[in-house]
Write a protein that holds these residues in place. Structure first.
Motif, PDB file in Angstrom:
ATOM      1  N   GLU A 153     -26.546  31.140 -30.264  1.00  0.00           N
ATOM      2  CA  GLU A 153     -26.740  32.470 -30.819  1.00  0.00           C
ATOM      3  C   GLU A 153     -26.345  32.507 -32.300  1.00  0.00           C
ATOM      4  OE1 GLU A 153     -28.004  36.281 -30.828  1.00  0.00           O
ATOM      5  OE2 GLU A 153     -28.239  34.856 -29.179  1.00  0.00           O
ATOM      6  N   LEU A 154     -25.255  31.799 -32.632  1.00  0.00           N
ATOM      7  CA  LEU A 154     -24.817  31.727 -34.037  1.00  0.00           C
ATOM      8  C   LEU A 154     -25.901  31.114 -34.904  1.00  0.00           C
ATOM      9  CD1 LEU A 154     -21.069  30.617 -33.935  1.00  0.00           C
ATOM     10  CD2 LEU A 154     -22.004  32.799 -34.673  1.00  0.00           C
ATOM     11  N   LYS A 155     -26.497  30.044 -34.410  1.00  0.00           N
ATOM     12  CA  LYS A 155     -27.595  29.400 -35.153  1.00  0.00           C
ATOM     13  C   LYS A 155     -28.701  30.405 -35.452  1.00  0.00           C
ATOM     14  CE  LYS A 155     -27.909  24.615 -33.445  1.00  0.00           C
ATOM     15  NZ  LYS A 155     -28.805  23.797 -32.590  1.00  0.00           N
ATOM     16  N   ILE A 156     -29.078  31.134 -34.398  1.00  0.00           N
ATOM     17  CA  ILE A 156     -30.179  32.095 -34.547  1.00  0.00           C
ATOM     18  C   ILE A 156     -29.804  33.179 -35.554  1.00  0.00           C
ATOM     19  CG2 ILE A 156     -31.547  33.844 -33.331  1.00  0.00           C
ATOM     20  CD1 ILE A 156     -31.258  32.048 -30.822  1.00  0.00           C
ATOM     21  N   GLN A 157     -28.577  33.663 -35.426  1.00  0.00           N
ATOM     22  CA  GLN A 157     -28.122  34.710 -36.355  1.00  0.00           C
ATOM     23  C   GLN A 157     -28.183  34.239 -37.811  1.00  0.00           C
ATOM     24  OE1 GLN A 157     -24.226  36.143 -35.406  1.00  0.00           O
ATOM     25  NE2 GLN A 157     -24.897  37.103 -33.505  1.00  0.00           N
ATOM     26  N   LEU A 158     -27.712  33.006 -38.049  1.00  0.00           N
ATOM     27  CA  LEU A 158     -27.697  32.482 -39.419  1.00  0.00           C
ATOM     28  C   LEU A 158     -29.117  32.400 -39.974  1.00  0.00           C
ATOM     29  CD1 LEU A 158     -25.039  29.632 -39.393  1.00  0.00           C
ATOM     30  CD2 LEU A 158     -24.881  31.887 -40.401  1.00  0.00           C
ATOM     31  N   VAL A 159     -30.021  31.842 -39.173  1.00  0.00           N
ATOM     32  CA  VAL A 159     -31.392  31.682 -39.651  1.00  0.00           C
ATOM     33  C   VAL A 159     -32.037  33.050 -39.867  1.00  0.00           C
ATOM     34  CG1 VAL A 159     -33.678  30.814 -39.062  1.00  0.00           C
ATOM     35  CG2 VAL A 159     -31.659  29.446 -38.557  1.00  0.00           C
ATOM     36  N   GLN A 160     -31.754  33.972 -38.941  1.00  0.00           N
ATOM     37  CA  GLN A 160     -32.298  35.323 -39.096  1.00  0.00           C
ATOM     38  C   GLN A 160     -31.827  35.960 -40.396  1.00  0.00           C
ATOM     39  OE1 GLN A 160     -31.557  37.207 -35.113  1.00  0.00           O
ATOM     40  NE2 GLN A 160     -33.050  38.668 -35.934  1.00  0.00           N
ATOM     41  N   ALA A 161     -30.529  35.776 -40.678  1.00  0.00           N
ATOM     42  CA  ALA A 161     -29.960  36.418 -41.864  1.00  0.00           C
ATOM     43  C   ALA A 161     -30.465  35.780 -43.148  1.00  0.00           C
ATOM     44  CB  ALA A 161     -28.435  36.347 -41.815  1.00  0.00           C
ATOM     45  N   THR A 162     -30.603  34.460 -43.174  1.00  0.00           N
ATOM     46  CA  THR A 162     -31.027  33.808 -44.416  1.00  0.00           C
ATOM     47  C   THR A 162     -32.515  33.978 -44.657  1.00  0.00           C
ATOM     48  OG1 THR A 162     -31.036  31.781 -43.118  1.00  0.00           O
ATOM     49  CG2 THR A 162     -29.250  32.064 -44.690  1.00  0.00           C
ATOM     50  N   ASN A 173     -29.405  27.843 -48.700  1.00  0.00           N
ATOM     51  CA  ASN A 173     -28.569  29.035 -48.832  1.00  0.00           C
ATOM     52  C   ASN A 173     -27.192  28.777 -48.217  1.00  0.00           C
ATOM     53  OD1 ASN A 173     -27.345  31.577 -48.447  1.00  0.00           O
ATOM     54  ND2 ASN A 173     -29.350  32.559 -48.573  1.00  0.00           N
ATOM     55  N   TYR A 174     -26.177  28.969 -48.996  1.00  0.00           N
ATOM     56  CA  TYR A 174     -24.832  28.801 -48.446  1.00  0.00           C
ATOM     57  C   TYR A 174     -24.056  30.113 -48.432  1.00  0.00           C
ATOM     58  CZ  TYR A 174     -23.592  28.771 -53.351  1.00  0.00           C
ATOM     59  OH  TYR A 174     -23.462  29.122 -54.661  1.00  0.00           O
ATOM     60  N   GLU A 175     -24.573  31.103 -49.210  1.00  0.00           N
ATOM     61  CA  GLU A 175     -23.845  32.370 -49.303  1.00  0.00           C
ATOM     62  C   GLU A 175     -23.814  33.087 -47.967  1.00  0.00           C
ATOM     63  OE1 GLU A 175     -26.678  33.203 -52.096  1.00  0.00           O
ATOM     64  OE2 GLU A 175     -25.326  33.335 -53.821  1.00  0.00           O
ATOM     65  N   VAL A 176     -24.972  33.138 -47.306  1.00  0.00           N
ATOM     66  CA  VAL A 176     -25.044  33.839 -46.028  1.00  0.00           C
ATOM     67  C   VAL A 176     -24.204  33.118 -44.978  1.00  0.00           C
ATOM     68  CG1 VAL A 176     -26.593  34.579 -44.201  1.00  0.00           C
ATOM     69  CG2 VAL A 176     -27.285  34.828 -46.574  1.00  0.00           C
ATOM     70  N   VAL A 177     -24.275  31.776 -44.998  1.00  0.00           N
ATOM     71  CA  VAL A 177     -23.469  30.997 -44.054  1.00  0.00           C
ATOM     72  C   VAL A 177     -21.998  31.328 -44.261  1.00  0.00           C
ATOM     73  CG1 VAL A 177     -22.799  28.674 -43.347  1.00  0.00           C
ATOM     74  CG2 VAL A 177     -25.153  29.127 -44.026  1.00  0.00           C
ATOM     75  N   HIS A 178     -21.600  31.312 -45.512  1.00  0.00           N
ATOM     76  CA  HIS A 178     -20.201  31.605 -45.831  1.00  0.00           C
ATOM     77  C   HIS A 178     -19.826  33.011 -45.370  1.00  0.00           C
ATOM     78  CE1 HIS A 178     -16.576  30.871 -48.367  1.00  0.00           C
ATOM     79  NE2 HIS A 178     -16.517  32.182 -48.277  1.00  0.00           N
ATOM     80  N   LYS A 179     -20.702  33.955 -45.653  1.00  0.00           N
ATOM     81  CA  LYS A 179     -20.396  35.352 -45.346  1.00  0.00           C
ATOM     82  C   LYS A 179     -20.279  35.584 -43.841  1.00  0.00           C
ATOM     83  CE  LYS A 179     -21.800  40.010 -46.357  1.00  0.00           C
ATOM     84  NZ  LYS A 179     -22.969  40.810 -46.034  1.00  0.00           N
ATOM     85  N   ILE A 180     -21.238  35.031 -43.098  1.00  0.00           N
ATOM     86  CA  ILE A 180     -21.217  35.254 -41.652  1.00  0.00           C
ATOM     87  C   ILE A 180     -20.086  34.467 -40.992  1.00  0.00           C
ATOM     88  CG2 ILE A 180     -22.492  34.860 -39.502  1.00  0.00           C
ATOM     89  CD1 ILE A 180     -25.015  35.586 -40.926  1.00  0.00           C
ATOM     90  N   MET A 181     -19.954  33.209 -41.363  1.00  0.00           N
ATOM     91  CA  MET A 181     -18.990  32.362 -40.659  1.00  0.00           C
ATOM     92  C   MET A 181     -17.555  32.604 -41.107  1.00  0.00           C
ATOM     93  SD  MET A 181     -20.905  30.997 -38.540  1.00  0.00           S
ATOM     94  CE  MET A 181     -19.681  30.006 -37.699  1.00  0.00           C
ATOM     95  N   LEU A 182     -17.361  32.845 -42.398  1.00  0.00           N
ATOM     96  CA  LEU A 182     -15.992  32.974 -42.900  1.00  0.00           C
ATOM     97  C   LEU A 182     -15.622  34.412 -43.266  1.00  0.00           C
ATOM     98  CD1 LEU A 182     -15.902  29.773 -45.094  1.00  0.00           C
ATOM     99  CD2 LEU A 182     -14.856  30.113 -42.872  1.00  0.00           C
TER     100      LEU A 182
END
Lengths: 487, 116
Positions: A350-359, A382-391
């Motif tokens: 689900e996390l994978k899907i969320q990240l791809v959806q957001a980016t 894109n690393y900003e969205v990854v950073h924002k969602i994960m951290l």
């Protein structure tokens, strides 16, 4: 007393015109003053050329402009206040932004508010006052539109950059509006004004090319930011035009006209370099080869996961066929294992899907297809969205949740196989969530895994977890069944 | 040569004084007069002069008259009605100031008052 001929006065007044003195009768004052000085020099026997050359040393264009500025400063309250505001706000915003950058580099708190405050002052106070001063100094009514579009486009652009840095929503819109205003209004007007000013057809060509190159360059920046296709072609074309054609030609022209490199030229080159570096940083392109590696790695890992899934299913089917006594002993443990494993697996997926959806800003279905075939993802770097969602903003993102889930899973699985030290070791090894610590470096597990990780590199991290979870499921299942069989 | 710091507040009264005596003057003439009268000790640069002249014009203390001389426009500056009063005021003010400074710089000033 010598008196100058009409032609000689003409020469002097043409030079004063160059300084663009437009303040009431100041130009007349200055021309007469210079003429008087020249006449005095000439009365000691000098030729006009020599006399004017000597006087000109004292009254350069810069000095003449300085007088106009001082005069306006003394008289015009608005001008005076704007100039003060420009100086004060420029200094404050520069200090704020500088400090915020240092804070950001050292991961100290307060960088965010510093950026916001600095950018706010820069775009709302410094920039408008600077444009106003520039407008008043050039004092050409027909240039009003030029300054107005620069003002609107510039503010929208700066606010957009701020939003982008702060990961606030609406950055895209702001950047498109800002860049659009600069591209479609400011640049053409600038071209129009420069063409009118240009004296020779060579100058005209040079100006058109410069503006054209700038438009292409800005367009590539916009395309890149918005992940529209074709940005790489534009950036290539734009920068080649700008750096290998326009800049050398402009330098040549400048050098030829002035006979020396002026401070203004150095300023122009330095600021444009900074602007270009900034543009490149914002739209930086991670090398395709690097991205390919992550795509391949993820593909291989997911193939293994598929294989493990099939194998685990087989073991479950085998287990179904076993005797009732075994079922009686193991059913509850097996059910817990199966459910917990599936839960964790689903959470990771689900996390994978969320990240791809957001980016990529796609719907869920497309994102689900994309994580199977990761080469289809557009915003790979894109690393900003990854950073924002994960951290999150202060390590309060999804990574901490993930860590907790993994820990829960480990505890629950461990409870099913207390007696088996090999599996205990496997669990600790394959689902390690310890912080990353070396003698000179310390990072939490969350940061170690997801800080600064581009999207395409973060997906294999998840896939790897999925693989380990599936492998553990098999090992634990095996040990439960074997134990009850006393094998 | 007098330093810029000392000159700063005195330029305006000096210009007004010259104008009130000569009636009308143009920029170059003013700088030359200052140089001549002060025997070269005070140099009124044109960079300092024109901002002040324009400011005086803006304030209604002087007005301008344009005349074509030697193929160019020459701008003459003349005190206005209001300017005559202002000039008297400013000149008196400067005189008083100079006298005060003189007092302060008198030798043995402190002794007379028993300070020292």
């Amino acid at each position: 007393m010598e008196s100058l001929s009409a032609k000689q006065v003409e020469i002097i007044s043409a030079d004063v015109q160059m300084a663009k003195i437009t303040f009431t009768h100041l130009a007349d004052d200055l021309i007469d003053h210079i003429c008087c000085e020249v006449e005095t020099e000439m009365s000691s026997g000098k030729s006009f050329q020599d006399a004017y050359e000597k006087v000109r040393q004292l009254f350069g264009i810069r000095e003449l402009q300085k007088i106009q500025e001082n005069t306006r400063y003394l008289i015009d309250k608005n001008y005076k206040n704007m100039k003060k505001m420009m100086k004060v706000s420029g200094t404050i915003s520069l200090i704020m932004l500088g400090l915020a950058t240092v804070f950001k580099i050292f991961h100290w708190p307060g960088a965010g508010p510093g950026f916001v405050f600095g950018f706010f002052i820069l775009s709302m106070f410094f920039f408008p006052s600077a444009i106003y001063i520039n407008f008043r100094d050039s004092h050409q009514k027909k240039n009003g539109l030029l300054h107005l579009t620069a003002l609107i486009g510039g503010i929208a652009f700066m606010v957009g950059v701020l939003f982008k840095i702060m990961h606030w929503p609406g950055a895209g819109v702001m950047l498109v509006v800002g860049t659009g205003a600069l591209l479609l209004l400011f640049m053409p007007i600038l071209l129009f004004v420069s063409l009118k000013k240009a004296k020779t057809s060579k100058d005209k060509m040079l100006y058109s090319m410069g503006v054209f190159a700038l438009i292409i360059f800005e367009m590539s920046f916009l395309f890149k930011m918005m992940h529209w296709p074709g940005s790489s072609v534009l950036i290539l074309f734009g920068s080649i035009l700008l750096f290998t054609v326009f800049l050398p030609m402009y330098t040549y022209k400048n050098f030829k006209e002035n006979g020396r490199i002026t401070g203004q030229y150095i300023f122009l080159v330095t600021t444009s370099m900074f602007a270009i570096i900034f543009t490149f940083l914002l739209s930086i392109n991670v090398s395709k080869n690097v991205l390919e590696n992550f795509i391949r790695q993820d593909y291989i890992t997911m193939e293994v996961v598929k294989h493990l899934e099939v194998r685990n299913e087989k073991v479950y089917t085998e287990y179904e066929k076993m005797s009732d006594s075994i079922h009686l002993q193991c059913d509850s443990s097996v059910a817990v294992l199966k459910k917990n494993t599936q839960d964790l697996y689903d959470f990771i997926n689900e996390l994978k899907i969320q990240l791809v959806q957001a980016t990529d800003k796609t719907d869920k279905k497309t994102a689900e297809e994309m994580i199977v075939n990761t080469s289809r993802i557009i915003a790979k770097d894109n690393y900003e969205v990854v950073h924002k969602i994960m951290l999150g903003d202060a390590n309060n993102g999804k990574a901490t949740m993930l860590k907790e889930k993994i820990e829960q899973y480990k505890t629950s699985v461990l409870a099913l196989t207390v007696s088996n030290p090999r599996i205990k070791f496997l669990i600790e090894k394959s689902l390690n969530t310890e912080d990353y610590v070396t003698p000179e470096f310390k990072q939490t597990w969350e940061e170690y895994r997801f800080s600064g990780t581009v999207l395409i590199a973060s997906l294999p991290v998840f896939s790897d977890m999925e693989m380990n979870v599936k492998q553990l499921e098999y090992e634990v299942l095996h040990s439960i069944i074997c134990k009850s069989n006393n094998l | 040569m007098a330093s810029n710091d000392l000159l700063k507040g005195t330029l305006k009264p000096i210009i007004l004084k010259l104008l009130s005596e000569k009636g009308r003057m143009y920029g170059y003439e003013i700088t030359q007069s200052v140089k001549l009268i002060s025997e070269g000790k005070i140099e009124l640069t044109f960079g300092a002069l024109y901002p002040i002249l324009h400011k005086l014009e803006q304030d209604g203390v002087v007005r301008t008259e344009a005349e074509v001389i030697n193929n160019r426009n020459r701008i003459y500056y003349v005190l206005t009605e209001k300017g005559n009063g202002t000039a008297r005021e400013k000149i008196a003010e400067l005189e008083e100031f100079v006298n005060t400074i003189k007092l302060l710089l008198k030798p043995q000033l402190g002794m007379d008052y028993g300070i020292a």
